[in-house]
Enzyme design. Sequence first.
Site, PDB file in Angstrom:
ATOM      1  N   TYR A 125       0.836  -1.203   0.000  1.00 10.02           N
ATOM      2  CA  TYR A 125       0.000   0.000   0.000  1.00 10.02           C
ATOM      3  C   TYR A 125       0.874   1.257   0.000  1.00 10.02           C
ATOM      4  O   TYR A 125       0.657   2.179  -0.797  1.00 10.02           O
ATOM      5  CB  TYR A 125      -0.914  -0.056   1.232  1.00 10.02           C
ATOM      6  CG  TYR A 125      -1.624   1.228   1.570  1.00 10.02           C
ATOM      7  CD1 TYR A 125      -2.720   1.652   0.826  1.00 10.02           C
ATOM      8  CD2 TYR A 125      -1.217   2.005   2.651  1.00 10.02           C
ATOM      9  CE1 TYR A 125      -3.388   2.831   1.157  1.00 10.02           C
ATOM     10  CE2 TYR A 125      -1.879   3.177   2.985  1.00 10.02           C
ATOM     11  CZ  TYR A 125      -2.953   3.587   2.231  1.00 10.02           C
ATOM     12  OH  TYR A 125      -3.603   4.746   2.555  1.00 10.02           O
TER      13      TYR A 125
HETATM   14  P1  NAP Z   1     -13.163   5.152   1.380  1.00  9.82           P
HETATM   15  O1  NAP Z   1     -14.339   5.542   2.179  1.00  9.82           O
HETATM   16  O2  NAP Z   1     -12.897   3.697   1.164  1.00  9.82           O
HETATM   17  O3  NAP Z   1     -13.259   5.907  -0.033  1.00  9.82           O
HETATM   18  C1  NAP Z   1     -12.535   5.498  -1.145  1.00  9.82           C
HETATM   19  C2  NAP Z   1     -13.302   5.910  -2.378  1.00  9.82           C
HETATM   20  O4  NAP Z   1     -12.559   5.465  -3.518  1.00  9.82           O
HETATM   21  C3  NAP Z   1     -14.706   5.270  -2.471  1.00  9.82           C
HETATM   22  O5  NAP Z   1     -15.661   6.249  -2.739  1.00  9.82           O
HETATM   23  C4  NAP Z   1     -14.588   4.321  -3.634  1.00  9.82           C
HETATM   24  O6  NAP Z   1     -15.751   4.197  -4.420  1.00  9.82           O
HETATM   25  C5  NAP Z   1     -13.515   5.005  -4.466  1.00  9.82           C
HETATM   26  N1  NAP Z   1     -12.978   4.046  -5.423  1.00  9.82           N
HETATM   27  C6  NAP Z   1     -12.482   2.823  -5.169  1.00  9.82           C
HETATM   28  N2  NAP Z   1     -12.180   2.199  -6.324  1.00  9.82           N
HETATM   29  C7  NAP Z   1     -12.493   3.065  -7.322  1.00  9.82           C
HETATM   30  C8  NAP Z   1     -12.440   3.000  -8.736  1.00  9.82           C
HETATM   31  N3  NAP Z   1     -11.998   1.905  -9.380  1.00  9.82           N
HETATM   32  N4  NAP Z   1     -12.858   4.065  -9.463  1.00  9.82           N
HETATM   33  C9  NAP Z   1     -13.329   5.181  -8.833  1.00  9.82           C
HETATM   34  N5  NAP Z   1     -13.413   5.298  -7.486  1.00  9.82           N
HETATM   35  C10 NAP Z   1     -13.006   4.249  -6.741  1.00  9.82           C
HETATM   36  O7  NAP Z   1     -11.820   5.738   2.031  1.00  9.82           O
HETATM   37  P2  NAP Z   1     -11.658   7.025   2.961  1.00  9.82           P
HETATM   38  O8  NAP Z   1     -11.818   6.639   4.363  1.00  9.82           O
HETATM   39  O9  NAP Z   1     -12.463   8.121   2.365  1.00  9.82           O
HETATM   40  O10 NAP Z   1     -10.107   7.323   2.737  1.00  9.82           O
HETATM   41  C11 NAP Z   1      -9.663   7.854   1.509  1.00  9.82           C
HETATM   42  C12 NAP Z   1      -8.226   7.424   1.276  1.00  9.82           C
HETATM   43  O11 NAP Z   1      -7.385   7.961   2.300  1.00  9.82           O
HETATM   44  C13 NAP Z   1      -7.985   5.918   1.387  1.00  9.82           C
HETATM   45  O12 NAP Z   1      -8.314   5.261   0.199  1.00  9.82           O
HETATM   46  C14 NAP Z   1      -6.519   5.847   1.703  1.00  9.82           C
HETATM   47  O13 NAP Z   1      -5.786   5.744   0.527  1.00  9.82           O
HETATM   48  C15 NAP Z   1      -6.196   7.187   2.362  1.00  9.82           C
HETATM   49  N6  NAP Z   1      -5.761   7.053   3.750  1.00  9.82           N
HETATM   50  C16 NAP Z   1      -6.463   6.271   4.622  1.00  9.82           C
HETATM   51  C17 NAP Z   1      -6.050   6.168   5.959  1.00  9.82           C
HETATM   52  C18 NAP Z   1      -6.873   5.374   6.969  1.00  9.82           C
HETATM   53  O14 NAP Z   1      -6.542   5.404   8.174  1.00  9.82           O
HETATM   54  N7  NAP Z   1      -7.912   4.684   6.553  1.00  9.82           N
HETATM   55  C19 NAP Z   1      -4.931   6.839   6.404  1.00  9.82           C
HETATM   56  C20 NAP Z   1      -4.231   7.651   5.481  1.00  9.82           C
HETATM   57  C21 NAP Z   1      -4.665   7.730   4.167  1.00  9.82           C
HETATM   58  P3  NAP Z   1     -17.085   3.438  -3.898  1.00  9.82           P
HETATM   59  O15 NAP Z   1     -17.706   4.407  -2.942  1.00  9.82           O
HETATM   60  O16 NAP Z   1     -17.857   3.235  -5.131  1.00  9.82           O
HETATM   61  O17 NAP Z   1     -16.632   2.177  -3.225  1.00  9.82           O
END
Ligand code: NAP
Length: 210
Positions: A125
């Site tokens: 990742y």
């Molecule tokens: P999330 O709720 O899982 O949101 C990710 C979004 O990406 C979802 O809306 C998803 O679409 C979309 N997506 C996935 N595959 C896709 C595709 N093929 N085409 C277009 N869109 C797509 O994640 P979050 O909590 O908002 O976090 C956002 C990002 O922050 C994470 O993905 C990660 O990289 C980063 N981050 C996370 C953490 C942590 O503690 N979790 C820490 C640091 C950084 P759907 O709604 O249709 O599924």
Amino acid sequence: MRVLVIGANGQVGKYVIDKLNDSGHEPVAMVRDTDQVPQFEDKGIRSVIGDLEKDFESAFYNIEAVIFAAGSGPHTGADKTILIDQEGAIRAIERAKHFGIKRFVMLSSMAADRPESGAEAMKHYLYAKHRADEYLKQSGLDYTIVRPGRLTNDRGNGKIKIQEHINSYGEIPREDVAETLSFLISGAKAENKAYDLLSGDQRIHEALAN
Ligand code: NAP
């Protein structure tokens, strides 16, 4: 500014749409499913359908800036992480260049600038995020990369710690990440910079004034 939000249906993405809207920008929500459209259209926000694993070129028409807030999530394997967090982001950067869009803000992750330091289970990742971030830095776009710590669903309090490097790990509410991304979209001082981001004690606009 008309801002394409990639990952608009995500937990951070939904906040980003609202924060942009509240601050006078014109967000455009890129989602991958028609069922996700009404939640935005009910608020008068335009949506476009696009899937990072397929064709999403039409999402970039008439766009002035991009916020990339998508990710494959923790429940998929390394293959999807590479396809979405890395290759999807790289293709989005290429699309932005192709359409002459200069401003690109990337939601990355803490430790993506030193992926070798991460736990074994996180390395694929962190390397995917790292490669996307490095690609953006070399792209010629006016970029800002934001690397938050662990995201929580706590209510945001608008107070952050943002530095090029923070030497301790921590967390931050998704709402505060979204407000920071929204604020950065028009902040010229943050152009061509990459930051770690945690909860802190400075208001977002004060923290980014320096
Ligand atoms: P999330 O709720 O899982 O949101 C990710 C979004 O990406 C979802 O809306 C998803 O679409 C979309 N997506 C996935 N595959 C896709 C595709 N093929 N085409 C277009 N869109 C797509 O994640 P979050 O909590 O908002 O976090 C956002 C990002 O922050 C994470 O993905 C990660 O990289 C980063 N981050 C996370 C953490 C942590 O503690 N979790 C820490 C640091 C950084 P759907 O709604 O249709 O599924």
